[in-house]
Design a protein around this motif. Structure first.
Motif, PDB file in Angstrom:
ATOM      1  N   ASP A  20       3.393  -5.620  -7.505  1.00  0.00           N
ATOM      2  CA  ASP A  20       3.104  -6.288  -6.231  1.00  0.00           C
ATOM      3  C   ASP A  20       1.919  -5.626  -5.549  1.00  0.00           C
ATOM      4  OD1 ASP A  20       5.330  -8.116  -6.320  1.00  0.00           O
ATOM      5  OD2 ASP A  20       6.632  -6.435  -5.824  1.00  0.00           O
ATOM      6  N   TYR A  21       1.175  -6.458  -4.802  1.00  0.00           N
ATOM      7  CA  TYR A  21       0.035  -5.996  -4.010  1.00  0.00           C
ATOM      8  C   TYR A  21       0.274  -6.440  -2.566  1.00  0.00           C
ATOM      9  CZ  TYR A  21      -1.923  -5.724  -8.722  1.00  0.00           C
ATOM     10  OH  TYR A  21      -2.123  -5.446 -10.055  1.00  0.00           O
ATOM     11  N   PRO A  22       1.093  -5.714  -1.808  1.00  0.00           N
ATOM     12  CA  PRO A  22       1.503  -6.197  -0.484  1.00  0.00           C
ATOM     13  C   PRO A  22       0.368  -6.292   0.524  1.00  0.00           C
ATOM     14  CG  PRO A  22       2.302  -3.966  -0.884  1.00  0.00           C
ATOM     15  CD  PRO A  22       1.754  -4.465  -2.177  1.00  0.00           C
ATOM     16  N   GLN A  23      -0.681  -5.522   0.367  1.00  0.00           N
ATOM     17  CA  GLN A  23      -1.879  -5.646   1.196  1.00  0.00           C
ATOM     18  C   GLN A  23      -3.026  -4.971   0.468  1.00  0.00           C
ATOM     19  OE1 GLN A  23      -0.007  -3.445   4.582  1.00  0.00           O
ATOM     20  NE2 GLN A  23      -1.856  -2.200   4.555  1.00  0.00           N
ATOM     21  N   ALA A  24      -4.210  -5.134   1.006  1.00  0.00           N
ATOM     22  CA  ALA A  24      -5.410  -4.622   0.325  1.00  0.00           C
ATOM     23  C   ALA A  24      -5.265  -3.128   0.048  1.00  0.00           C
ATOM     24  CB  ALA A  24      -6.642  -4.886   1.178  1.00  0.00           C
TER      25      ALA A  24
ATOM     26  N   TRP B 165      -3.005  -1.619  -1.630  1.00  0.00           N
ATOM     27  CA  TRP B 165      -1.638  -1.168  -1.877  1.00  0.00           C
ATOM     28  C   TRP B 165      -1.146  -1.761  -3.194  1.00  0.00           C
ATOM     29  CZ3 TRP B 165       2.229  -0.365   2.641  1.00  0.00           C
ATOM     30  CH2 TRP B 165       1.596   0.298   3.699  1.00  0.00           C
TER      31      TRP B 165
ATOM     32  N   CYS C 164      -2.418   2.970  -6.119  1.00  0.00           N
ATOM     33  CA  CYS C 164      -2.249   2.639  -4.695  1.00  0.00           C
ATOM     34  C   CYS C 164      -3.031   3.600  -3.795  1.00  0.00           C
ATOM     35  CB  CYS C 164      -0.762   2.669  -4.355  1.00  0.00           C
ATOM     36  SG  CYS C 164      -0.400   2.060  -2.695  1.00  0.00           S
TER      37      CYS C 164
ATOM     38  N   ARG D 265      -2.496   3.685  -0.313  1.00  0.00           N
ATOM     39  CA  ARG D 265      -1.870   3.698   1.021  1.00  0.00           C
ATOM     40  C   ARG D 265      -1.881   5.075   1.670  1.00  0.00           C
ATOM     41  NH1 ARG D 265       3.893   1.379  -0.029  1.00  0.00           N
ATOM     42  NH2 ARG D 265       2.685   0.267  -1.613  1.00  0.00           N
TER      43      ARG D 265
END
Length: 494
Positions: free
Chosen positions: A37-41, A43, A102, A104
């Motif tokens: 999954d790529y929940p936001q740019a 990440w 990631c 984040r």
């Protein structure tokens, strides 16, 4: 005596289980895709329970193909730096698996860099202060769970990479351990003492009690509990990061050997006689450990296969890899187009997580074929970025590049790779070199094989690609690539 080894290869995009025979032959194999999954740019994350489910399914499918597997041991190779935290009492994850790509935790890493801490960490752990490595990911997870730090300090939580998670589940929660290769990718292992570094733990605010025991790669870590078709009582005899396992599976046992694994990202690794600390963007790591540790230099590239997948999906291709290759083969060259796939920043030797992707050199001549070719060529250019530094710092001449991984199946890419680095590329004919390396280490631990000279007889055959491009053309093309990379890093509008 039992003679076969069940090798688990838990990767970023899929999980494989293989039954390896006493001559290194693959008797059975099963593969399960692993959701990502790529929940936001910036990440990237996975579900720890989904990873364990895919692993169980792959094991069951593999064993069902060979109903009497006669297992001597279980071996594990795994995607590295992907980190998670789970409850010691229940085995339930308290957050996502934060994947190695990631970003984040980049802001936290920047804060530490601003404090001038990076040189100390590099001298102790051999790694750059970068969000790719596990420490800042685990810090982020504890920061974002209610009472996370207190629970970790009191021993209620277990932290680790995917190898520790699989070992925990395969032993029914009896063993919380990791091997030296995975530990060396956390920013927390002291490369001299081969123990968790108390100063590094303090810097990241992490308690030692939450972390796994550190053991050799080739070692009986515990025994399986019954898991589906996998019987209980089978020794789990190796843990090793997938890139390290590939170097071992390729037979790259001595300094001067260098391999590239072409996967979602890519890793170049070469063993060294002793600790060598890079001054130009490489990582110092542990290649494998049998009793003592064998050290290595490594360069990690974030997006190689991932870049091909991204471009294929951009074009709406059903099968991005084969589709991009077909488009690239339809043209003679990239027409001066360069694609720098800094989709989550740039890894070695640049280490710039704020860099963003760029396509340069577009003209009316450029079409899907030229862009496809530029995407494949970007893999080879990124490998040369690392190869040149490794050649200068390894302390032994690197005369042949050993290649493995999914993208290495592409003959056009392998020929361009040989051309752009100016030395032969030797591609393994095995598509399972990482789990094979893990199986070799497990077999050594349980006495199925006796030494590495015996292992060398089982290394799979290779295809050879000789450089054909002139020096002048090679350097002109690479100069264009370097100019494009410089724009991703220095353009103030990006």
């Amino acid at each position: 005596m039992s003679e076969n080894i069940l090798a688990i290869d838990q990767g970023t995009s899929n999980t494989k289980a293989l039954l390896i025979g006493p001559s290194g032959d693959v008797l059975a194999k099963a593969t399960q895709p692993t959701p990502i999954d790529y929940p936001q740019a910036g990440w990237v994350e996975q579900d720890a329970l989904a990873i364990w489910r895919c692993t169980r399914q792959a094991i069951d499918q593999c064993i069902s193909c060979f109903p009497e597997p006669d297992l001597a041991a279980v071996a594990i190779s795994n995607q590295r730096e992907t980190s998670l935290v789970w409850e010691r009492a229940t085995g339930q994850p308290i957050g996502p698996c934060v994947v190695w790509q990631c970003q984040r935790s980049a802001s936290f890493c920047h804060e530490l860099k601003a404090q001038g801490i990076e040189p100390l960490l590099r001298e102790r752990t051999g790694l750059q202060l970068n969000p790719m490595f596990s420490a800042s990911k685990i810090r982020w997870l504890l920061d974002h769970v209610p009472d996370g730090h207190r629970r970790a300090e009191q021993g209620e939580l277990c932290a680790g990479n995917v190898d520790a998670w699989l070992l925990w589940n395969l032993t029914g929660g009896a063993v919380h351990a990791t091997d030296m290769t995975n530990a060396s990718r956390t920013l927390l292992l002291n490369l001299r003492s081969l123990e968790w570094d108390t100063k590094a733990l303090d810097i990241f605010g992490l308690p030692a009690v939450a972390f796994p025991d550190i053991r050799p790669s080739s070692y009986i870590h515990g025994e399986t509990v019954p898991v589906g078709r996998l019987p209980g009582g089978i020794p789990i005899a190796s843990l090793i990061g997938d890139s390290h396992a590939a170097l071992f599976g390729q037979g790259g046992f001595k300094p001067g050997s260098i391999k590239t694994t072409y996967g979602t990202g890519s890793s170049l690794m070469t063993p060294t006689n002793d600790l060598v600390f890079s001054k130009r963007g490489l990582s110092t790591t542990i290649a494998w450990a049998r009793g003592g540790a064998t050290y290595a230099l490594e360069g990690n590239i974030y997006a190689t296969g991932a870049a091909v997948d991204w471009f294929g999906r951009l074009l709406g291709l059903d099968e991005p890899g084969p589709g991009v290759e077909r488009l690239a083969r339809a043209v003679e060259d990239s027409g001066g187009v360069y694609f720098v796939p800094a989709l989550v920043g740039l890894g070695a030797p640049h280490w710039n997580e704020s860099a963003q992707g760029l396509i340069a050199g577009l003209t009316h001549r450029a079409g899907p074929g030229q862009l496809a070719r530029a995407t494949l060529e970007a893999i080879a250019y990124q490998v040369r970025d690392v190869f040149d530094v490794m050649q200068a710092e390894a302390g032994a001449p690197l005369q042949t590049l050993l290649a493995d991984g999914g993208a290495s199946r592409n003959d056009m890419l392998m020929q361009f790779q040989a051309d752009i680095i100016g030395c032969p590329v030797m591609r393994s004919r095995s598509t399972d070199i990482s789990p094979l390396g893990a199986a070799f280490l497990a077999g050594l631990a349980v006495g199925l094989w006796h030494d590495m000279a015996e292992i060398e007889r089982f290394v799979p055959p290779r295809d050879r690609f000789e450089p054909k491009m002139s020096f002048q053309r090679r350097e002109a093309l690479y100069g264009g690539w370097q100019e494009a990379v410089a724009r991703t890093v220095t353009d103030p509008h990006r």
